[in-house]
Design a protein around this motif. Sequence first.
Motif, PDB file in Angstrom:
ATOM      1  N   LEU A 185       0.677  -1.281   0.190  1.00 32.29           N
ATOM      2  CA  LEU A 185       0.319  -0.224  -0.114  1.00 32.29           C
ATOM      3  C   LEU A 185       0.910   1.282   0.204  1.00 32.29           C
ATOM      4  O   LEU A 185       0.569   2.648  -0.303  1.00 32.29           O
ATOM      5  N   ARG A 228       3.216   1.909  -1.983  1.00 33.40           N
ATOM      6  CA  ARG A 228       3.359   1.863  -3.087  1.00 33.40           C
ATOM      7  C   ARG A 228       1.738   2.668  -3.875  1.00 33.40           C
ATOM      8  O   ARG A 228       2.245   3.149  -4.965  1.00 33.40           O
ATOM      9  N   PHE A 229       1.533   3.171  -3.386  1.00 34.19           N
ATOM     10  CA  PHE A 229      -0.066   3.338  -4.144  1.00 34.19           C
ATOM     11  C   PHE A 229       0.288   4.966  -3.285  1.00 34.19           C
ATOM     12  O   PHE A 229       0.304   6.159  -4.050  1.00 34.19           O
ATOM     13  N   VAL A 230       1.323   5.255  -2.444  1.00 36.98           N
ATOM     14  CA  VAL A 230       2.259   6.919  -1.878  1.00 36.98           C
ATOM     15  C   VAL A 230       2.058   7.024  -3.189  1.00 36.98           C
ATOM     16  O   VAL A 230       2.356   8.433  -3.217  1.00 36.98           O
ATOM     17  N   GLU A 231       3.432   6.248  -2.872  1.00 37.06           N
ATOM     18  CA  GLU A 231       4.268   6.650  -4.210  1.00 37.06           C
ATOM     19  C   GLU A 231       3.654   7.636  -5.994  1.00 37.06           C
ATOM     20  O   GLU A 231       4.059   7.946  -6.284  1.00 37.06           O
ATOM     21  N   SER A 232       3.024   6.011  -5.776  1.00 35.35           N
ATOM     22  CA  SER A 232       2.322   6.297  -6.925  1.00 35.35           C
ATOM     23  C   SER A 232       1.154   8.049  -7.504  1.00 35.35           C
ATOM     24  O   SER A 232       1.222   8.487  -8.399  1.00 35.35           O
TER      25      SER A 232
END
Lengths: 230, 230
Positions: free
Chosen positions: A95, A97-101
């Motif tokens: 999750l 990764r979602f902050v990164e995206s």
Amino acid sequence: MTRKLYSLCGEDGIRHYSPHVWKIIMALEHKGLEYSLTPVSFEDISEIEDGSYSSVPVLRDGETVLGESYDIARYLDETYPEAPALFDGKGAMALTRFVESYCKTVLHPSLATIAVMDMHNLMSPDDQVYFRTARERRFGMSLEEMAKGADRERAALPDKLAPIRDLLTHQAWVSGATPAYADYTLFGTLQWCNVCSPNTLFTKDDTVSSWFDRCLDLYDGVGRNPARSS
Amino acid sequence: MTRKLYSLCGEDGIRHYSPHVWKIIMALEHKGLEYSLTPVSFEDISEIEDGSYSSVPVLRDGETVLGESYDIARYLDETYPEAPALFDGKGAMALTRFVESYCKTVLHPSLATIAVMDMHNLMSPDDQVYFRTARERRFGMSLEEMAKGADRERAALPDKLAPIRDLLTHQAWVSGATPAYADYTLFGTLQWCNVCSPNTLFTKDDTVSSWFDRCLDLYDGVGRNPARSS
């Protein structure tokens, strides 16, 4: 010191401004791991270690060398499991990764526009040429033309930060009750603009601004001293 | 059956369209817990159980009754730890909130505009009056005026989904290698519009559209049958 973080710097060789390097500076501080910063210019990146890298951060940790901020954070948790975790469980790894995206697709384009001339102006003359050529090719306009959008992007930023503002009504940090790599991912992204164009990111009394201030206070205020020689 | 999920329905009493109820339908299916759906109209909500609820979902599970989708998901993991987890660790609980905040602040306003007339048209006459009054007060314009923004919002949706599209280049599901509550949070949000205005959400060949299709396939295709009587 065997732990060495290669970090993009301004012409002064001490002003660290890469968003992705800041993520790893915070990650190393979080884990309490010693490190030295090795300043590089855009030109230098292709000469880091074995010459296979095209971006920073690159971390040398003893005999291990690796790039890509997220991969470095994962490596640090795997290699130093006894130090405070950057990811609180496998679900948090995915999750984050979602902050990164979100940072990459929503914030980066705005921040790149807001900071473009200040970023250019702190570089060495050679980096300025490299940066101008690469950006003007990518965006199909001159840096000066791009900079004309800065006010528009600055005005759009509070709306773009709405998901973070809403999240912070539930919890003190992006990662939950305590800061972790999801916070450093967002922090690094905003710190990039903060280092290049100080005091232009937030309007006062914004929840996100107060979170950012708390990030700047972490680890003896490491984020408040973007100009450092090691 | 002691497990009962109160769910907002259209006039037909079987078309379930609340985004937040869909999150819990998927959560219950994920955990393999049996449940029955109790259809309610807007008017009925204030009469659910002890009359203290102003929104759905509300779940009765034996002697326990609770509302708020995220709280229900947390409750299900705590109460049924032997069933598949909705949150893979404590970090995932906190970061799933970010997916929720993104859905609420970025997607909801667009979807509410896109689906407004179709949503209105599937309601009972009483709910239509309630809905029209509440929405027109909140947005300061008639539903018909609001609906004029539908094409604009539909055109903006692919950009708003950019963080999800980017995330899905790294992993098959929002939650990582397998679907979990972060997926159901986003799925419920989009399913709301999909149930009200079928086949209008995505342009073809979008990564997000293929993820949504995979969500619809889960648990014997429960999401493909939004009209059900129990």
